[in-house]
Design an enzyme around this catalytic site. Structure first.
Site, PDB file in Angstrom:
ATOM      1  N   CYS A   1      -2.291   9.366   2.245  1.00  0.00           N
ATOM      2  CA  CYS A   1      -2.238   8.860   1.414  1.00  0.00           C
ATOM      3  C   CYS A   1      -2.805   9.086  -0.035  1.00  0.00           C
ATOM      4  O   CYS A   1      -2.210   9.454  -0.935  1.00  0.00           O
ATOM      5  CB  CYS A   1      -1.544   7.302   1.198  1.00  0.00           C
ATOM      6  SG  CYS A   1      -3.473   6.680   1.876  1.00  0.00           S
TER       7      CYS A   1
ATOM      8  N   GLU B   1       0.527  -1.200  -0.399  1.00  0.00           N
ATOM      9  CA  GLU B   1       0.349   0.299   0.171  1.00  0.00           C
ATOM     10  C   GLU B   1       0.879   1.129  -0.037  1.00  0.00           C
ATOM     11  O   GLU B   1       1.165   1.260   0.914  1.00  0.00           O
ATOM     12  CB  GLU B   1      -0.988  -0.219   1.177  1.00  0.00           C
ATOM     13  CG  GLU B   1      -2.001  -1.061   1.421  1.00  0.00           C
ATOM     14  CD  GLU B   1      -3.262  -0.753   0.463  1.00  0.00           C
ATOM     15  OE1 GLU B   1      -3.368   0.151   0.105  1.00  0.00           O
ATOM     16  OE2 GLU B   1      -3.998  -1.748  -0.421  1.00  0.00           O
TER      17      GLU B   1
HETATM   18  P1  NAD Z   1       7.100   5.660   7.550  1.00  0.00           P
HETATM   19  O1  NAD Z   1       9.069   5.772   7.636  1.00  0.00           O
HETATM   20  O2  NAD Z   1       7.004   5.116   9.066  1.00  0.00           O
HETATM   21  O3  NAD Z   1       8.059   3.593   7.265  1.00  0.00           O
HETATM   22  C1  NAD Z   1       6.852   2.491   7.169  1.00  0.00           C
HETATM   23  C2  NAD Z   1       7.158   1.829   7.698  1.00  0.00           C
HETATM   24  O4  NAD Z   1       9.282   0.967   7.375  1.00  0.00           O
HETATM   25  C3  NAD Z   1       7.957   1.700   9.364  1.00  0.00           C
HETATM   26  O5  NAD Z   1       7.554   0.503  10.012  1.00  0.00           O
HETATM   27  C4  NAD Z   1       9.328   1.344   8.666  1.00  0.00           C
HETATM   28  O6  NAD Z   1       9.712   0.662  10.782  1.00  0.00           O
HETATM   29  C5  NAD Z   1       9.751   0.960   7.992  1.00  0.00           C
HETATM   30  N1  NAD Z   1      10.745   0.814   7.454  1.00  0.00           N
HETATM   31  C6  NAD Z   1      11.176   2.032   7.299  1.00  0.00           C
HETATM   32  N2  NAD Z   1      12.254   1.939   7.014  1.00  0.00           N
HETATM   33  C7  NAD Z   1      13.010   0.511   6.485  1.00  0.00           C
HETATM   34  C8  NAD Z   1      14.160  -0.381   5.914  1.00  0.00           C
HETATM   35  N3  NAD Z   1      14.184   0.342   5.147  1.00  0.00           N
HETATM   36  N4  NAD Z   1      13.462  -1.156   5.693  1.00  0.00           N
HETATM   37  C9  NAD Z   1      12.437  -2.309   6.150  1.00  0.00           C
HETATM   38  N5  NAD Z   1      11.349  -1.865   6.756  1.00  0.00           N
HETATM   39  C10 NAD Z   1      12.029  -0.843   6.955  1.00  0.00           C
HETATM   40  O7  NAD Z   1       6.209   5.281   6.736  1.00  0.00           O
HETATM   41  P2  NAD Z   1       6.729   6.218   5.495  1.00  0.00           P
HETATM   42  O8  NAD Z   1       7.206   5.570   3.928  1.00  0.00           O
HETATM   43  O9  NAD Z   1       7.631   7.437   5.802  1.00  0.00           O
HETATM   44  O10 NAD Z   1       4.939   6.100   5.041  1.00  0.00           O
HETATM   45  C11 NAD Z   1       4.456   7.986   4.029  1.00  0.00           C
HETATM   46  C12 NAD Z   1       3.861   6.849   2.836  1.00  0.00           C
HETATM   47  O11 NAD Z   1       3.906   5.596   3.143  1.00  0.00           O
HETATM   48  C13 NAD Z   1       3.927   8.091   1.619  1.00  0.00           C
HETATM   49  O12 NAD Z   1       4.360   7.477   0.374  1.00  0.00           O
HETATM   50  C14 NAD Z   1       2.266   7.730   1.732  1.00  0.00           C
HETATM   51  O13 NAD Z   1       1.599   7.730   0.169  1.00  0.00           O
HETATM   52  C15 NAD Z   1       2.226   6.347   1.742  1.00  0.00           C
HETATM   53  N6  NAD Z   1       1.127   5.949   2.815  1.00  0.00           N
HETATM   54  C16 NAD Z   1       0.118   5.083   1.323  1.00  0.00           C
HETATM   55  C17 NAD Z   1      -0.903   4.318   1.939  1.00  0.00           C
HETATM   56  C18 NAD Z   1      -1.651   3.600   1.268  1.00  0.00           C
HETATM   57  O14 NAD Z   1      -2.427   2.817   1.915  1.00  0.00           O
HETATM   58  N7  NAD Z   1      -1.776   3.156   0.429  1.00  0.00           N
HETATM   59  C19 NAD Z   1      -1.564   4.966   3.305  1.00  0.00           C
HETATM   60  C20 NAD Z   1      -0.306   5.527   4.405  1.00  0.00           C
HETATM   61  C21 NAD Z   1       0.646   6.348   3.978  1.00  0.00           C
END
Ligand code: NAD
Length: 459
Positions: free
Chosen positions: A264, A230
């Protein structure tokens, strides 16, 4: 096997110790053993766990609201509506339909195989890993968990370290309500997630950005584990001449500035078609004022940017256009005013990556053809929104563009309709969930054929 919610336990008890990386393999093995024992499979047991999750969300609502205020400055009302209430709605819809969804589906049998019968049954997958992001840290951990439990799985929930108060609250409270042998919260950042990804899961459900999505998918490939990704991206809003611009602006502003733009499916930018830009600028400024008053910093309805890194990234984008409204910011408070930018070039940095914050650029295009070309030249969005009175435009956008979702007249709303699939396409993700789609995601559709062991007498 009944697990009674221990709601009498004070919510402010000592936090659960963070999971040590070295303990992760044993933790996954324990879950796998519990799954193999079959305890999560009976329908009654699934409904019991969902009832326990419901009790957690209702009895601990205030605790979660406090955590969400600490992490993201979310008002109690917004936290309830978009996180707690949202998840309860998803849960109630699932509970109401689960028995019907799990009923084996009869399939037609060709004459040559008769009197065999055929059906499709939904098998739980096993051990599921749910990795959640920080922007709706409760909803995006627990709404997938509803589906995982309803489908009969055991699960590891890995909340985002960037929403530490909500992560800690989930780690502390989930084991008090849900069977700890079948649901585990692993708190942590990259080292913990990396250690988790080394384990074999039966499904990985990841919500977050595409860079980490690729890491997750590569790790999953080692075990041939299916993934749901997602992800995000730039969700455009097309505004055509003839749309009521005051109403359009109000609905765009509500969707955009919710959670300070950190949603998102937030409208990322506006494609103002054929001379609508000037009217939209004026109406968007009015809509922001109507929502947040003279000083949005003082409005309890307006959130904060999650951390300094994102604050710095967002304030750097303010130079990419003429500020129509907003622009004010305060780093110490991680406050960035709801901002509308006009005269934005399609090549500006604000138009190259997902904004994920309260900055709304307006790009002008001469006509619908140009708007469709603009969308199709870029990555497939998670959502596409349009404001138009024209059925022909709706038809063209439906047929000539590809996006996770398409909504006319009401941005963000599809997310809260559990009968609709929620997910992206291309760069915005793969797979879908919510309602029955979650059951599809978290189970295997198994083909079953049953032919009696007697031969049909020849005619
Ligand atoms: P985040 O930084 O919290 O990362 C998401 C998860 O990935 C966390 O649990 C984190 O610990 C893990 N993570 C981070 N780096 C990692 C690595 N190197 N290896 C393994 N795991 C790792 O969140 P984010 O990515 O900044 O979230 C924002 C993004 O998510 C935006 O692009 C947003 O559009 C998207 N998003 C999508 C949805 C959806 O439902 N489609 C919902 C919310 C957010």
């Amino acid at each position: 096997m009944t697990h009674t919610p221990t709601s009498a336990t004070p919510a402010s008890a000592a936090p659960a110790p963070a999971t040590a990386v070295a303990d992760i393999p044993a933790l996954v093995t324990r879950l796998r053993t519990a799954f193999a024992g079959g305890r999560t499979k009976p329908l009654d047991r699934r409904l019991e766990q969902l009832a326990a999750l419901r009790a957690l969300l209702t009895e601990q609502a205030e605790e979660f609201q406090r955590a969400l205020a600490a992490d993201l400055g979310k008002s109690a009302a917004e936290a309830y509506r978009t996180e707690i209430g949202f998840t309860l709605h998803e849960l109630d819809h699932t509970v109401a339909h689960l028995e019907e969804w799990l009923r084996p589906k009869p399939a037609a049998v060709p004459e040559v195989f008769r009197p065999a019968e055929a059906r499709v049954v939904r098998d739980p997958l096993g051990v599921v890993l749910i990795i959640a992001p920080w922007n709706y840290p409760l909803q995006l951990a627990l709404a997938p968990l509803v589906g995982a439990l309803a489908a009969g799985n055991v699960a590891v929930v890995k909340p985002s370290e960037l929403a530490p108060a909500t992560s800690a609250a989930m780690a502390r409270l989930l084991p008090r309500y849900l069977d700890p042998e079948t649901v585990t919260v692993v708190e942590g950042a990259v080292p913990e997630t990396t250690a988790l990804l080394e384990q074999r899961f039966d499904h990985i459900f990841y919500t977050g950005n595409g860079t980490v999505g690729r890491i997750v998918m590569a790790a999953a490939a080692r075990h041939l584990t299916p993934v749901t990704l997602e992800l995000g991206g730039k969700s455009p809003v097309v505004v055509e001449p003839g749309a009521d611009l005051a109403l359009t602006a109000r609905r765009i502003a509500r969707g955009k500035f919710l959670n300070a733009g950190q949603t998102c499916v937030a409208p990322d930018y506006v494609l103002a078609v054929g001379g609508t830009a000037a009217g939209l600028e004026e109406q968007l400024a009015a809509a922001v004022h109507e929502l947040y008053g003279d000083d949005p910093a003082a409005s309890p309805a307006y959130g904060r940017i999650v951390n300094e890194r994102h604050f710095d990234r967002l304030t750097a984008l303010l130079a990419d256009g003429r500020v129509v409204t907003g622009g004010g910011h305060d780093r110490a408070e991680r406050y960035l005013a709801p901002t509308v930018l006009a005269d934005v070039s399609p090549d500006a940095p604000v138009m190259t990556a997902e904004i994920f914050g309260p900055v709304l650029p307006i790009v002008t295009v001469p006509d619908l053809d140009a708007a469709i070309a603009f969308i199709n030249e870029r990555d497939k969005p998670l959502a596409l929104y349009a404001f138009t009175e024209s059925e022909a435009t709706k038809q063209r956008l439906t047929e000539e563009t590809s996006s996770g979702a398409l909504t006319f007249g009401l941005p963000v709303s599809h997310l809260a309709m559990p009968e609709l699939p929620f997910g992206g396409v291309g760069e915005s993700g793969m797979g879908r969930y919510h309602g029955e789609y979650s059951i599809d995601t978290f189970s295997h559709a198994k083909a079953v054929v049953d032919k009696p062991l007697t031969d049909r007498p020849l005619a």
